[in-house]
Design an enzyme around this catalytic site. Structure first.
Site, PDB file in Angstrom:
ATOM      1  N   TYR A   1       5.614  11.825  -5.826  1.00 36.25           N
ATOM      2  CA  TYR A   1       5.896  10.393  -5.679  1.00 36.25           C
ATOM      3  C   TYR A   1       7.380  10.132  -5.942  1.00 36.25           C
ATOM      4  O   TYR A   1       7.882  10.322  -7.052  1.00 36.25           O
ATOM      5  CB  TYR A   1       5.017   9.550  -6.604  1.00 36.25           C
ATOM      6  CG  TYR A   1       3.535   9.588  -6.244  1.00 36.25           C
ATOM      7  CD1 TYR A   1       3.107  10.030  -4.984  1.00 36.25           C
ATOM      8  CD2 TYR A   1       2.562   9.174  -7.144  1.00 36.25           C
ATOM      9  CE1 TYR A   1       1.759  10.065  -4.656  1.00 36.25           C
ATOM     10  CE2 TYR A   1       1.204   9.201  -6.812  1.00 36.25           C
ATOM     11  CZ  TYR A   1       0.820   9.655  -5.561  1.00 36.25           C
ATOM     12  OH  TYR A   1      -0.522   9.696  -5.233  1.00 36.25           O
TER      13      TYR A   1
ATOM     14  N   ASN B   1      -9.071  14.361  -2.516  1.00 36.08           N
ATOM     15  CA  ASN B   1      -9.294  14.560  -1.075  1.00 36.08           C
ATOM     16  C   ASN B   1     -10.082  15.838  -0.768  1.00 36.08           C
ATOM     17  O   ASN B   1      -9.851  16.478   0.260  1.00 36.08           O
ATOM     18  CB  ASN B   1      -7.954  14.575  -0.316  1.00 36.08           C
ATOM     19  CG  ASN B   1      -7.147  13.311  -0.557  1.00 36.08           C
ATOM     20  OD1 ASN B   1      -7.637  12.217  -0.329  1.00 36.08           O
ATOM     21  ND2 ASN B   1      -5.923  13.447  -1.048  1.00 36.08           N
TER      22      ASN B   1
ATOM     23  N   TRP C   1      -8.430   5.710  -3.743  1.00 34.84           N
ATOM     24  CA  TRP C   1      -6.995   5.410  -3.641  1.00 34.84           C
ATOM     25  C   TRP C   1      -6.722   4.458  -2.490  1.00 34.84           C
ATOM     26  O   TRP C   1      -7.516   4.336  -1.569  1.00 34.84           O
ATOM     27  CB  TRP C   1      -6.136   6.664  -3.574  1.00 34.84           C
ATOM     28  CG  TRP C   1      -6.336   7.700  -2.499  1.00 34.84           C
ATOM     29  CD1 TRP C   1      -7.021   8.868  -2.634  1.00 34.84           C
ATOM     30  CD2 TRP C   1      -5.796   7.711  -1.160  1.00 34.84           C
ATOM     31  NE1 TRP C   1      -6.955   9.595  -1.465  1.00 34.84           N
ATOM     32  CE2 TRP C   1      -6.203   8.909  -0.539  1.00 34.84           C
ATOM     33  CE3 TRP C   1      -4.999   6.831  -0.432  1.00 34.84           C
ATOM     34  CZ2 TRP C   1      -5.855   9.250   0.776  1.00 34.84           C
ATOM     35  CZ3 TRP C   1      -4.641   7.162   0.886  1.00 34.84           C
ATOM     36  CH2 TRP C   1      -5.074   8.359   1.467  1.00 34.84           C
TER      37      TRP C   1
ATOM     38  N   GLY D   1      -7.074   1.464   7.177  1.00 33.68           N
ATOM     39  CA  GLY D   1      -6.719   2.741   7.792  1.00 33.68           C
ATOM     40  C   GLY D   1      -5.831   3.556   6.866  1.00 33.68           C
ATOM     41  O   GLY D   1      -5.881   3.415   5.637  1.00 33.68           O
TER      42      GLY D   1
HETATM   43  N1  NAP Z   1      -4.680  11.171  -3.753  1.00 31.95           N
HETATM   44  C1  NAP Z   1      -4.035  10.748  -2.691  1.00 31.95           C
HETATM   45  O1  NAP Z   1      -3.959  11.449  -1.656  1.00 31.95           O
HETATM   46  C2  NAP Z   1      -3.361   9.427  -2.730  1.00 31.95           C
HETATM   47  C3  NAP Z   1      -2.781   8.886  -1.576  1.00 31.95           C
HETATM   48  C4  NAP Z   1      -2.172   7.628  -1.655  1.00 31.95           C
HETATM   49  C5  NAP Z   1      -2.153   6.939  -2.873  1.00 31.95           C
HETATM   50  N2  NAP Z   1      -2.711   7.484  -3.988  1.00 31.95           N
HETATM   51  C6  NAP Z   1      -2.722   6.767  -5.283  1.00 31.95           C
HETATM   52  O2  NAP Z   1      -3.276   5.479  -5.056  1.00 31.95           O
HETATM   53  C7  NAP Z   1      -2.380   4.491  -5.557  1.00 31.95           C
HETATM   54  C8  NAP Z   1      -2.538   3.258  -4.746  1.00 31.95           C
HETATM   55  O3  NAP Z   1      -2.077   3.459  -3.415  1.00 31.95           O
HETATM   56  P1  NAP Z   1      -1.474   2.250  -2.584  1.00 31.95           P
HETATM   57  O4  NAP Z   1      -0.254   1.743  -3.228  1.00 31.95           O
HETATM   58  O5  NAP Z   1      -1.397   2.672  -1.171  1.00 31.95           O
HETATM   59  O6  NAP Z   1      -2.683   1.204  -2.778  1.00 31.95           O
HETATM   60  P2  NAP Z   1      -2.966  -0.306  -2.556  1.00 31.95           P
HETATM   61  O7  NAP Z   1      -3.234  -0.892  -3.884  1.00 31.95           O
HETATM   62  O8  NAP Z   1      -4.043  -0.359  -1.539  1.00 31.95           O
HETATM   63  O9  NAP Z   1      -1.673  -0.954  -1.914  1.00 31.95           O
HETATM   64  C9  NAP Z   1      -0.610  -1.449  -2.687  1.00 31.95           C
HETATM   65  C10 NAP Z   1       0.468  -1.910  -1.764  1.00 31.95           C
HETATM   66  O10 NAP Z   1       0.010  -3.044  -1.047  1.00 31.95           O
HETATM   67  C11 NAP Z   1       0.850  -4.166  -1.297  1.00 31.95           C
HETATM   68  N3  NAP Z   1       0.064  -5.406  -1.327  1.00 31.95           N
HETATM   69  C12 NAP Z   1       0.302  -6.499  -0.542  1.00 31.95           C
HETATM   70  N4  NAP Z   1      -0.611  -7.434  -0.748  1.00 31.95           N
HETATM   71  C13 NAP Z   1      -1.454  -6.957  -1.679  1.00 31.95           C
HETATM   72  C14 NAP Z   1      -2.602  -7.488  -2.298  1.00 31.95           C
HETATM   73  N5  NAP Z   1      -3.068  -8.702  -2.001  1.00 31.95           N
HETATM   74  N6  NAP Z   1      -3.233  -6.758  -3.207  1.00 31.95           N
HETATM   75  C15 NAP Z   1      -2.779  -5.517  -3.523  1.00 31.95           C
HETATM   76  N7  NAP Z   1      -1.675  -4.959  -2.966  1.00 31.95           N
HETATM   77  C16 NAP Z   1      -1.019  -5.676  -2.043  1.00 31.95           C
HETATM   78  C17 NAP Z   1       1.529  -3.851  -2.601  1.00 31.95           C
HETATM   79  O11 NAP Z   1       2.741  -4.574  -2.651  1.00 31.95           O
HETATM   80  P3  NAP Z   1       3.270  -5.208  -4.036  1.00 31.95           P
HETATM   81  O12 NAP Z   1       3.742  -4.061  -4.844  1.00 31.95           O
HETATM   82  O13 NAP Z   1       4.364  -6.119  -3.586  1.00 31.95           O
HETATM   83  O14 NAP Z   1       2.104  -5.921  -4.632  1.00 31.95           O
HETATM   84  C18 NAP Z   1       1.728  -2.358  -2.495  1.00 31.95           C
HETATM   85  O15 NAP Z   1       2.852  -2.062  -1.693  1.00 31.95           O
HETATM   86  C19 NAP Z   1      -1.007   5.141  -5.501  1.00 31.95           C
HETATM   87  O16 NAP Z   1      -0.092   4.541  -6.405  1.00 31.95           O
HETATM   88  C20 NAP Z   1      -1.339   6.554  -5.892  1.00 31.95           C
HETATM   89  O17 NAP Z   1      -1.412   6.642  -7.295  1.00 31.95           O
HETATM   90  C21 NAP Z   1      -3.322   8.710  -3.927  1.00 31.95           C
END
Ligand code: NAP
Length: 305
Positions: A52, A148, A214, A220
């Protein structure tokens, strides 16, 4: 915040985990405010990965929280390794070197949980087992898991790995729920009936492996957030209405949809916004009816046979 046991371990973890994938983009002040708000909400479980921000997210986090031995005891730290530039690598040497790098960046001498990030086609489970044994013996990692992985890959690891695999991190949310749809549409010819994961959700429940969904708000594979997105009118109409019934925001409700599932999952959220973080924390308090859960599932475009 409400807690659950992580897998078969005795580790109590908050039911919502704070993902730090996007933390490298924050300046010190914003990172400090964000981490302080998380702790205030009882969100003491932080999910990292060595990749990250090319390691920067772990550094920003450690600096923001003011990591020292006193702070360390108040948080639960999980990180992941195994993804390299252009390849995956579960060799013993790489796992050991990755953990040393993670510990240095997080300014700690142990991880609560280490996950293998994405399946390595060239995995040799004996090597993984040797790496886990060494990390456990050295006190550098307390619990182990995967991310995964499908059931066959977990079984293959278990042939040699002695430690229980406590978590499997998988993409899951209203915008990406094929793991659930396939279990509802068994033996159907529709796309919803396609099994893409070896029925990993039921496997994890059977074996007491905590599923960590996650990107719970992404549609998607990182195609954008579905909450408040005009491309998903039916889902947002249902979210808004059910959220109003519960007196919470649509963001809170979308996360509560995952927590309603009896697999007792631990979603990993990714917002870096303090207001949205607090809305996510409220999800742990929502009690959702079976009717509302299925309504949201259908509004997200998934079918019932
Ligand atoms: N194991 C894996 O392969 C894998 C892959 C990807 C991610 N992850 C883990 O999963 C975590 C979450 O992933 P993610 O950041 O893609 O998840 P997410 O919580 O689905 O998306 C967060 C993103 O969406 C934005 N956002 C916009 N409107 C939102 C709303 N109403 N509610 C929530 N978020 C909103 C956020 O912006 P703002 O910051 O401006 O709110 C942020 O950029 C990562 O930090 C990581 O730890 C794991």
């Amino acid at each position: 915040m409400r807690t659950i046991k992580l897998g078969t371990s005795d580790l109590d973890v908050p039911v919502v985990a704070v993902g730090c994938m996007r933390m490298h983009a924050l300046d010190k002040g914003d990172a400090q405010r964000f981490v302080a708000a998380a702790l205030e909400e009882g969100m003491t479980f932080f999910d990292h990965a060595d990749i990250y921000g090319a390691g920067r997210s772990e550094e920003v986090f450690a600096e923001a929280i003011g990591m020292d031995s006193r702070v360390r005891e108040q948080v639960i730290l999980q990180s992941k390794c195994g993804i390299r530039e252009g390849r995956y690598d579960f060799s013993k040497d790489h796992i050991l070197a990755s953990v040393d790098g993670i510990l240095e960046r997080l300014r700690t001498d142990y991880l609560d949980v280490l996950l293998l990030h994405r399946p390595d086609a060239l995995v040799e489970p004996e090597e993984v087992a040797a790496a886990f044994d060494e990390l456990e013996r050295q006190g550098k990692v307390r619990h182990f898991g995967v991310s995964n992985h499908h059931p066959g890959q977990i079984e293959l690891l278990k042939k040699h790995v002695r430690q229980p695999l406590v978590a499997n991190q998988l993409q899951l949310g209203l915008g990406h729920a094929s793991m659930i749809a396939s279990g509802i549409n068994v033996n159907m010819r529709s796309d919803d009936g396609s099994d893409r994961d070896g029925y990993v959700l039921d496997y994890c429940r059977l074996h007491d492996i905590t599923v960590q969904p996650w990107s719970p708000f992404q549609a998607g594979f990182f195609e954008g957030v579905f909450v408040g997105n005009d491309a998903f009118p039916e889902l947002n109409a249902a979210l808004d209405e059910v959220a109003a019934d519960h007196g919470v925001s649509s963001t809170t409700l979308a996360l509560a949809w995952l927590l309603r599932h009896p697999a007792t999952m631990q979603p990993v959220i990714g917002t870096m916004n303090v207001g949205r973080l607090r809305q996510c924390a409220r999800a742990a308090e929502v009690e959702m009816s079976r009717e509302a859960w299925y309504r949201l599932y259908r509004a997200a475009g998934y079918g019932l046979p």
